[in-house]
Design an enzyme around this catalytic site. Structure first.
Site, mmCIF file in Angstrom:
data_model
loop_
_atom_site.group_PDB
_atom_site.id
_atom_site.type_symbol
_atom_site.label_atom_id
_atom_site.label_comp_id
_atom_site.label_asym_id
_atom_site.label_seq_id
_atom_site.Cartn_x
_atom_site.Cartn_y
_atom_site.Cartn_z
ATOM 1 C CB ALA A 41 135.064 4.676 92.456
ATOM 2 C CG HIS A 42 131.120 5.139 91.094
ATOM 3 N ND1 HIS A 42 130.831 6.436 90.733
ATOM 4 C CD2 HIS A 42 132.155 4.745 90.317
ATOM 5 C CE1 HIS A 42 131.643 6.807 89.760
ATOM 6 N NE2 HIS A 42 132.452 5.806 89.484
ATOM 7 N NE ARG A 43 127.295 5.116 99.796
ATOM 8 C CZ ARG A 43 127.869 5.220 100.999
ATOM 9 N NH1 ARG A 43 128.885 6.047 101.165
ATOM 10 N NH2 ARG A 43 127.446 4.509 102.010
ATOM 11 C CG LEU A 44 130.366 0.304 93.174
ATOM 12 C CD1 LEU A 44 130.806 0.082 91.732
ATOM 13 C CD2 LEU A 44 128.997 -0.311 93.431
#
Length: 191
Positions: free
Chosen positions: A168-171
């Site tokens: 999620a959230h490009r993590l």
């Protein structure tokens, strides 16, 4: 899991269960003798600690590039799993026995197609290819179709393998394995 091949096997087994089409599809990137890149999809037909195998016509563009510059990169992308695996390494031809065994396992029409196709060369119209297919079919009617002398496989022997998992959230999570002689070093990369 610190063995890149065991991790590949686990991810690949999951992809074979969840991907609708061609879980064994991989992008193959090559470069010609002058360093100009080219990429296309091919199918993984064998894998293990010694490398990743695919088959092709050795008179086509990809084989020509690999014979001139025996390095390649592979990319497996399993969208439904939100994962990808990148492989970089050296390339060599498989031995004749391995190529013969795989060729014998292909459908008869695929075997005949390997004889009929001048892969990557200009084709005036589809009927020319279909006529050649019929000629080859008649030539081998009732008998076994031998592997053409210009058809074989390549093995990409990995030097780097990166496992990418969407988060999620490009993590995202990126695990990198690099060959160091006969062992593998493992580390992480920033997303």
């Amino acid at each position: 899991m610190t063995d890149p091949f065991a991790l590949f096997d686990a991810w690949y087994a999951e992809a074979r269960e969840t991907e609708i089409n061609d879980s064994n599809a991989m992008a193959l990137a090559t470069a010609d003798a002058r360093g100009r890149p080219s990429v296309r999809m091919v199918l993984l037909k064998g894998h293990g600690p010694d490398g990743f195998i695919f088959y092709t016509n050795f008179e086509g563009r990809k084989a020509s590039e690999l014979l001139d510059n025996p390095h390649a990169a592979l990319l497996f992308h399993w969208k439904s799993l939100r994962r990808q695996i990148r492989v970089e390494g050296t390339v060599g031809a498989v031995d004749d026995a391995t190529a013969d065994a795989y060729f014998a396992s292909r459908s008869r029409d695929s075997q005949l197609g390997a004889w009929a196709s001048d892969q990557s060369r200009p084709l005036p119209d589809r009927q020319v290819f279909m006529d050649r297919f019929e000629e080859v079919s008649a030539r081998f009617e009732g008998g076994q179709v031998p592997r053409p002398p210009h058809w074989s496989g390549f093995r990409v022997t990995p030097e780097r393998i990166e496992f990418w998992q969407d988060r999620a959230h490009r993590l995202h999570e990126r695990r990198l394995f690099e060959r160091d002689g006969d062992t593998w070093r493992e580390g992480l990369l920033y997303p």
